[in-house]
Design a protein around this motif. Sequence first.
Motif, PDB file in Angstrom:
ATOM      1  N   GLU A  51       0.817  -1.219   0.000  1.00 51.20           N
ATOM      2  CA  GLU A  51       0.000   0.000   0.000  1.00 51.20           C
ATOM      3  C   GLU A  51       0.854   1.274   0.000  1.00 51.20           C
ATOM      4  O   GLU A  51       0.583   2.219  -0.741  1.00 51.20           O
ATOM      5  CB  GLU A  51      -0.951   0.016   1.208  1.00 51.20           C
ATOM      6  CG  GLU A  51      -2.048  -1.039   1.159  1.00 51.20           C
ATOM      7  CD  GLU A  51      -1.637  -2.375   1.772  1.00 51.20           C
ATOM      8  OE1 GLU A  51      -0.420  -2.576   2.011  1.00 51.20           O
ATOM      9  OE2 GLU A  51      -2.518  -3.222   2.006  1.00 51.20           O
ATOM     10  N   GLY A  69      -4.728   6.565   6.480  1.00 50.02           N
ATOM     11  CA  GLY A  69      -6.002   6.159   7.045  1.00 50.02           C
ATOM     12  C   GLY A  69      -7.056   5.833   6.024  1.00 50.02           C
ATOM     13  O   GLY A  69      -6.980   6.207   4.852  1.00 50.02           O
ATOM     14  N   ALA A  70      -8.077   5.098   6.499  1.00 48.81           N
ATOM     15  CA  ALA A  70      -9.152   4.620   5.635  1.00 48.81           C
ATOM     16  C   ALA A  70      -9.908   5.782   5.015  1.00 48.81           C
ATOM     17  O   ALA A  70     -10.278   6.730   5.704  1.00 48.81           O
ATOM     18  CB  ALA A  70     -10.115   3.753   6.432  1.00 48.81           C
ATOM     19  N   GLY A  71     -10.126   5.721   3.712  1.00 44.84           N
ATOM     20  CA  GLY A  71     -10.931   6.731   3.028  1.00 44.84           C
ATOM     21  C   GLY A  71     -10.258   8.085   2.902  1.00 44.84           C
ATOM     22  O   GLY A  71     -10.895   9.053   2.508  1.00 44.84           O
ATOM     23  N   GLY A  72      -8.961   8.148   3.220  1.00 45.86           N
ATOM     24  CA  GLY A  72      -8.249   9.417   3.127  1.00 45.86           C
ATOM     25  C   GLY A  72      -8.115   9.847   1.676  1.00 45.86           C
ATOM     26  O   GLY A  72      -7.962   9.013   0.792  1.00 45.86           O
ATOM     27  N   GLY A  83      -8.892   6.958  -1.100  1.00 42.51           N
ATOM     28  CA  GLY A  83      -9.020   5.533  -0.825  1.00 42.51           C
ATOM     29  C   GLY A  83     -10.490   5.177  -0.773  1.00 42.51           C
ATOM     30  O   GLY A  83     -11.293   5.910  -0.197  1.00 42.51           O
ATOM     31  N   PHE A  84     -10.859   4.045  -1.396  1.00 47.77           N
ATOM     32  CA  PHE A  84     -12.269   3.630  -1.346  1.00 47.77           C
ATOM     33  C   PHE A  84     -12.438   2.230  -0.782  1.00 47.77           C
ATOM     34  O   PHE A  84     -13.562   1.777  -0.536  1.00 47.77           O
ATOM     35  CB  PHE A  84     -12.921   3.739  -2.728  1.00 47.77           C
ATOM     36  CG  PHE A  84     -12.415   2.749  -3.737  1.00 47.77           C
ATOM     37  CD1 PHE A  84     -13.042   1.526  -3.877  1.00 47.77           C
ATOM     38  CD2 PHE A  84     -11.315   3.031  -4.513  1.00 47.77           C
ATOM     39  CE1 PHE A  84     -12.570   0.590  -4.795  1.00 47.77           C
ATOM     40  CE2 PHE A  84     -10.838   2.114  -5.441  1.00 47.77           C
ATOM     41  CZ  PHE A  84     -11.469   0.887  -5.573  1.00 47.77           C
ATOM     42  N   ALA A  85     -11.319   1.525  -0.553  1.00 49.35           N
ATOM     43  CA  ALA A  85     -11.331   0.183   0.021  1.00 49.35           C
ATOM     44  C   ALA A  85      -9.909  -0.098   0.491  1.00 49.35           C
ATOM     45  O   ALA A  85      -8.981   0.616   0.093  1.00 49.35           O
ATOM     46  CB  ALA A  85     -11.778  -0.845  -1.022  1.00 49.35           C
ATOM     47  N   PRO A  86      -9.711  -1.134   1.321  1.00 52.90           N
ATOM     48  CA  PRO A  86      -8.349  -1.403   1.800  1.00 52.90           C
ATOM     49  C   PRO A  86      -7.375  -1.596   0.634  1.00 52.90           C
ATOM     50  O   PRO A  86      -7.567  -2.478  -0.203  1.00 52.90           O
ATOM     51  CB  PRO A  86      -8.512  -2.700   2.604  1.00 52.90           C
ATOM     52  CG  PRO A  86      -9.943  -2.703   3.044  1.00 52.90           C
ATOM     53  CD  PRO A  86     -10.698  -2.053   1.916  1.00 52.90           C
ATOM     54  N   LYS A  88      -6.958   0.200  -1.969  1.00 50.19           N
ATOM     55  CA  LYS A  88      -7.489   0.565  -3.293  1.00 50.19           C
ATOM     56  C   LYS A  88      -7.801   2.060  -3.355  1.00 50.19           C
ATOM     57  O   LYS A  88      -8.347   2.622  -2.407  1.00 50.19           O
ATOM     58  CB  LYS A  88      -8.747  -0.245  -3.605  1.00 50.19           C
ATOM     59  CG  LYS A  88      -8.459  -1.729  -3.727  1.00 50.19           C
ATOM     60  CD  LYS A  88      -9.724  -2.510  -4.011  1.00 50.19           C
ATOM     61  CE  LYS A  88      -9.408  -3.998  -4.088  1.00 50.19           C
ATOM     62  NZ  LYS A  88     -10.615  -4.812  -4.129  1.00 50.19           N
TER      63      LYS A  88
END
Lengths: 200, 97
Positions: A51, A69-72, A83-86, A88
């Motif tokens: 990642e 972080g998630a969705g950053g 980011g839209f998924a782990p 991705k």
Amino acid sequence: MAEQHLPERQSPLEPDYHPGSHGNFEHGVDVILSETRPGSILQLAAWPGEESRLIEIIRKVTGLALPDGAGGGVSSGGSAAFGFAPGKFTVLDEAEGLAQAFADAMTPAIGTLTDLSHGRTTIRIAGPKAEWVMAKFFAIDFALPAFPLGAGRSTNHHDIFAQIQRTGADQFDIYVFRSFARSFWKALCYASEEVGYEVQ
Amino acid sequence: MLITCPYCGPRDVIEFTYQGDGNRERPQPASQNLDAWNAYVYDRLNPAGDHNEIWQHSGGCRAHLRVVRNTITHEILSTEFARGGHKSTDSRAEGRS
Ligand SMILES: [Zn+2]
């Protein structure tokens, strides 16, 4: 490159895209709807553990520094990424040809690159009632502290999958499948009638 | 019912797809052990209480999740990525997983 030979892209919204003010706008227009039509929409996916290398490649190619972080995400001028998924990420640019720019850096050891430029339609909703209209569609928290500037979210509206990026304090960009885009657009216009909307 | 996805945060159950009992252990594909295959296909604990389950966040990030759900109260006791070695990256999931 091959892009120069591509025919001009047509909007799937066209038969139902009517610039001007609509709905209950006598007391003012509270949301503005538009299609942003970016030239390039890419989906980049890193293999597990790769990642951070992918985030570095995105920074090198686009100049966009993705926050942790998630969705950053981040949105700047004519380009954006989130980011839209782990592992991705969606990356876009107003110009065509972004896939070629990534082709050399994005080796098979790091992950995959999918060019969705012709597969997604991007709809922008902006204005003081944007959060209100969005909240009628999606069961997620649109308040600024929960959904910060630049961040992305994956969710759906009646089985129409949607990626959403906040590109302003009261502005969201919605990515939907091109084949569902007109139906979604009509629903969005209908939902915006009560607040008064302008199509630009 | 809300399920807190480790990536997306709390979401309505409508965004998720149930992928079955999380207690099953799949035999190796070449296994000739009929008892093991029988257990994998048919044996279920069916508890009245906490239950290990696999869910997919199919209407969101599409990650597969390991969820513990109470079958009486529908309370979600924990969620984590089904893929091993992945830690929650979302502060909204802290204290829930
Ligand atoms: Zn999720």
